[in-house]
Design an enzyme around this catalytic site. Structure first.
Site, PDB file in Angstrom:
ATOM      1  CB  SER A  47     -28.992  32.587  71.762  1.00  0.00           C
ATOM      2  OG  SER A  47     -29.248  31.401  71.048  1.00  0.00           O
ATOM      3  CE1 TYR A  88     -32.671  32.839  69.461  1.00  0.00           C
ATOM      4  CE2 TYR A  88     -34.041  34.577  70.356  1.00  0.00           C
ATOM      5  CZ  TYR A  88     -33.104  33.566  70.534  1.00  0.00           C
ATOM      6  OH  TYR A  88     -32.607  33.319  71.785  1.00  0.00           O
ATOM      7  CE  LYS A 122     -31.611  36.614  72.422  1.00  0.00           C
ATOM      8  NZ  LYS A 122     -31.940  37.414  73.613  1.00  0.00           N
TER       9      LYS A 122
HETATM   10  C1  WQD Z   1     -34.317  21.204  69.442  1.00  0.00           C
HETATM   11  C2  WQD Z   1     -34.242  19.987  68.551  1.00  0.00           C
HETATM   12  C3  WQD Z   1     -35.364  20.216  66.434  1.00  0.00           C
HETATM   13  C4  WQD Z   1     -39.391  20.465  68.078  1.00  0.00           C
HETATM   14  C5  WQD Z   1     -33.474  26.613  70.829  1.00  0.00           C
HETATM   15  C6  WQD Z   1     -34.215  27.860  71.077  1.00  0.00           C
HETATM   16  C7  WQD Z   1     -33.406  29.055  70.717  1.00  0.00           C
HETATM   17  C8  WQD Z   1     -32.034  28.956  71.311  1.00  0.00           C
HETATM   18  C9  WQD Z   1     -31.368  27.663  70.950  1.00  0.00           C
HETATM   19  C10 WQD Z   1     -31.913  30.266  73.310  1.00  0.00           C
HETATM   20  C11 WQD Z   1     -34.000  20.347  67.086  1.00  0.00           C
HETATM   21  C12 WQD Z   1     -36.013  19.135  67.289  1.00  0.00           C
HETATM   22  C13 WQD Z   1     -38.017  20.372  67.951  1.00  0.00           C
HETATM   23  C14 WQD Z   1     -40.208  19.412  67.591  1.00  0.00           C
HETATM   24  C15 WQD Z   1     -38.257  18.227  66.899  1.00  0.00           C
HETATM   25  N1  WQD Z   1     -32.077  29.087  72.729  1.00  0.00           N
HETATM   26  N2  WQD Z   1     -37.469  19.268  67.386  1.00  0.00           N
HETATM   27  N3  WQD Z   1     -39.599  18.322  67.020  1.00  0.00           N
HETATM   28  O1  WQD Z   1     -33.975  24.865  67.556  1.00  0.00           O
HETATM   29  O2  WQD Z   1     -32.131  24.154  69.150  1.00  0.00           O
HETATM   30  O3  WQD Z   1     -33.349  26.362  69.449  1.00  0.00           O
HETATM   31  O4  WQD Z   1     -32.212  26.620  71.417  1.00  0.00           O
HETATM   32  O5  WQD Z   1     -31.733  31.295  72.764  1.00  0.00           O
HETATM   33  O6  WQD Z   1     -34.096  30.178  71.238  1.00  0.00           O
HETATM   34  O7  WQD Z   1     -35.381  27.828  70.284  1.00  0.00           O
HETATM   35  O8  WQD Z   1     -34.464  24.182  69.962  1.00  0.00           O
HETATM   36  O9  WQD Z   1     -36.268  22.892  71.013  1.00  0.00           O
HETATM   37  O10 WQD Z   1     -36.744  24.056  68.800  1.00  0.00           O
HETATM   38  O11 WQD Z   1     -35.239  22.093  68.830  1.00  0.00           O
HETATM   39  O12 WQD Z   1     -37.732  17.225  66.362  1.00  0.00           O
HETATM   40  O13 WQD Z   1     -41.470  19.433  67.664  1.00  0.00           O
HETATM   41  O14 WQD Z   1     -35.479  19.305  68.584  1.00  0.00           O
HETATM   42  O15 WQD Z   1     -35.272  19.781  65.088  1.00  0.00           O
HETATM   43  O16 WQD Z   1     -33.140  19.364  66.568  1.00  0.00           O
HETATM   44  P1  WQD Z   1     -33.423  24.839  68.928  1.00  0.00           P
HETATM   45  P2  WQD Z   1     -35.784  23.340  69.668  1.00  0.00           P
END
Ligand code: WQD
Length: 339
Positions: free
Chosen positions: A126, A151, A155
Site C-alpha cells: 500500500s 494498518y 504493510k
Molecule cells: C480518501 C480521502 C479522506 C471518507 C485508502 C485505504 C488504505 C490504502 C490507501 C490500500 C481522504 C476523504 C473519506 C469520508 C472523506 N489503500 N474522506 N469522507 O485514507 O486514502 O486510504 O487508500 O491499502 O487501505 O483506506 O482512503 O477512501 O478513506 O479517504 O472526506 O467519508 O477521502 O479524508 O482524503 P485513504 P479513504
C-alpha cells in the site's frame, strides 16, 4: 496456464484479480475467511468469466488450517496474497487484531512456501507505507516513513518479513503498493461491498447518492491543495487487478530483475475529494449531499504515484479514468440496491 492461489480472493481487489486471472487463461484457487466478504461473490465471478473458481474457507490466522490447505495444494505455481484487514481508522482502535491477522497470516503462508519450495509470491502492499511523502509524485524510492496507522505498519512490516524470508529461503516476490483502488467491474457483477458503514470515500459517496447514508462528511477543506480538500490517486480496481496478472506472469516467466521487486500502482494523477464528488455528479447526474467537517486524524494531505517504473518494467499503465471508476461504482451501487 498456471495455478494461482488468491488469498482474500472474495474481497474487493481479490475478486477483480480472480476475474483477470481467469481471463488470462489461468486457474485461480481462492481462500477467504469471509470476515469481510461473502461467498456470493463467486456467482459474480462465474457470471463474468463462465468459470466458478474453487473456493476454500480458511482462517489464515490458524497455522494448522494454513498447513492443511497447502499440503492439499502443493502444486501452486504462484500465490497472490490479499487477505488482510485494511481499514486505517479501525486499525488504530484494534492494533493487536491487525498485527495478528495481517502479519500472522503472512508468516504462516511464507512458512508453507518455504517448506514446499513454492515460488512467485505477490504481496498486496500500500501507498500508506510512504506516509506523507516529502516529494510528489511518489516513486518506489521515496522513503518509507513511520507508519501513520497500525494498518500501514502491517504493510511496512510485511514487506520486511518477505525480504528476510527471501534472503533466507530464495523464492521470488513482488510487492504492489496500491494507491486508492475504486470503482467496480463494468458488468456490475462484482464490486466493493464493505460491511457496515463505509470508511472509504467512494463507497460512502455512492451509498449517500443511493439514500443509504444521509450525507457525506468531507474531512477538512483547509489543506494545502488546490481546493483545500485532500488529494489522492484514485485507480480503477480493474486496472489494479490487471497489474497483478502481469506481476505474477513476470515471475512465472522469470522476467524479474531481482528476487524482490516493488511497484507503485496508481494513475499518476491526484484528485481532491471535491473533484471526486464533481466526477460522480457529472457521470451520475445526481447532486450529492455533503458537508465540510473537521479533518480526520491520520490523513495525509496529498499522495499520488510516479508510475514510471510500473509503466516501464511491467509494461502496464492505467486504462480507466476517474469518471470510469465513478460510473462503474454507481452502476454497482444501483445494482445491489435494486435502484
Ligand atoms: C480518501 C480521502 C479522506 C471518507 C485508502 C485505504 C488504505 C490504502 C490507501 C490500500 C481522504 C476523504 C473519506 C469520508 C472523506 N489503500 N474522506 N469522507 O485514507 O486514502 O486510504 O487508500 O491499502 O487501505 O483506506 O482512503 O477512501 O478513506 O479517504 O472526506 O467519508 O477521502 O479524508 O482524503 P485513504 P479513504
Amino acid at each position: 496456464m498456471a495455478k494461482i492461489l488468491v488469498t482474500g480472493g472474495l474481497g474487493f481487489i481479490g475478486s477483480h484479480t480472480v476475474v483477470e486471472l481467469i481471463n488470462a487463461g489461468h486457474e485461480a484457487v481462492i481462500v477467504d475467511d469471509l470476515s469481510n466478504s461473502s461467498a456470493v461473490v463467486l456467482d459474480g465471478i462465474e457470471s463474468i468469466t463462465g468459470t466458478r473458481p474453487k473456493f476454500y474457507r480458511v482462517d489464515l490466522k490458524n497455522k494448522a488450517e494454513v498447513h492443511q490447505f497447502f499440503n492439499n495444494h502443493n502444486d501452486l505455481d504462484g500465490i497472490i496474497h490479499f487477505a488482510a484487514f485494511k481499514a486505517v481508522g479501525e486499525s488504530v482502535a484494534k492494533p493487536l487484531e491487525y498485527y495478528e491477522n495481517n502479519i500472522g497470516s503472512l508468516v504462516y503462508i511464507l512458512q508453507e512456501i518455504r517448506d514446499l519450495s513454492l515460488n512467485n509470491f505477490i504481496f498486496s502492499s500500500s501507498c500508506t507505507v510512504y506516509g506523507q511523502a516529502d516529494e510528489l509524485p511518489i516513486t518506489e524510492h521515496s522513503p518509507v516513513k513511520p507508519a501513520m496507522s497500525p494498518y500501514g505498519n502491517t504493510k511496512q512490516i510485511g514487506e520486511e518479513v518477505i525480504k528476510d524470508a527471501i534472503n533466507a529461503h530464495g523464492f521470488n516476490a513482488i510487492s504492489l503498493r496500491y494507491f486508492n483502488p475504486v470503482g467496480a467491474h463494468p458488468s456490475a457483477e462484482i464490486g466493493e461491498s464493505p460491511l457496515g458503514v463505509p470508511l472509504n470515500l467512494v463507497p460512502f459517496v455512492t451509498q449517500t447518492a443511493a439514500g443509504i447514508r444521509q450525507q457525506l462528511s468531507v474531512f477538512g477543506n483547509d489543506y494545502e491543495t488546490r481546493d483545500g480538500t485532500n488529494e489522492r490517486d484514485y485507480i480503477h480496481v480493474v486496472d489494479v487487478a490487471k497489474a497483478h496478472v502481469i506481476a505474477v506472469e513476470r515471475l512465472l516467466g522469470s522476467k524479474n530483475l531481482s528476487n524482490y521487486e516493488v511497484f507503485n500502482l496508481g494513475t499518476g494523477t491526484g484528485s481532491t475529494v471535491l473533484e471526486v464528488i464533481q466526477s460522480f455528479e457529472r457521470v451520475s447526474g445526481e447532486s450529492l449531499n455533503y458537508k465540510i467537517v473537521d479533518r480526520r486524524p491520520g490523513d495525509v494531505t496529498a499522495a499520488y504515484a510516479d508510475t514510471t517504473k510500473a509503466n516501464a518494467e511491467l509494461g502496464w499503465k492505467t486504462e480507466k479514468t476517474l469518471d470510469d471508476a465513478m460510473t462503474d461504482a454507481w452502476r454497482w451501487e444501483k445494482k445491489i440496491r435494486n435502484i
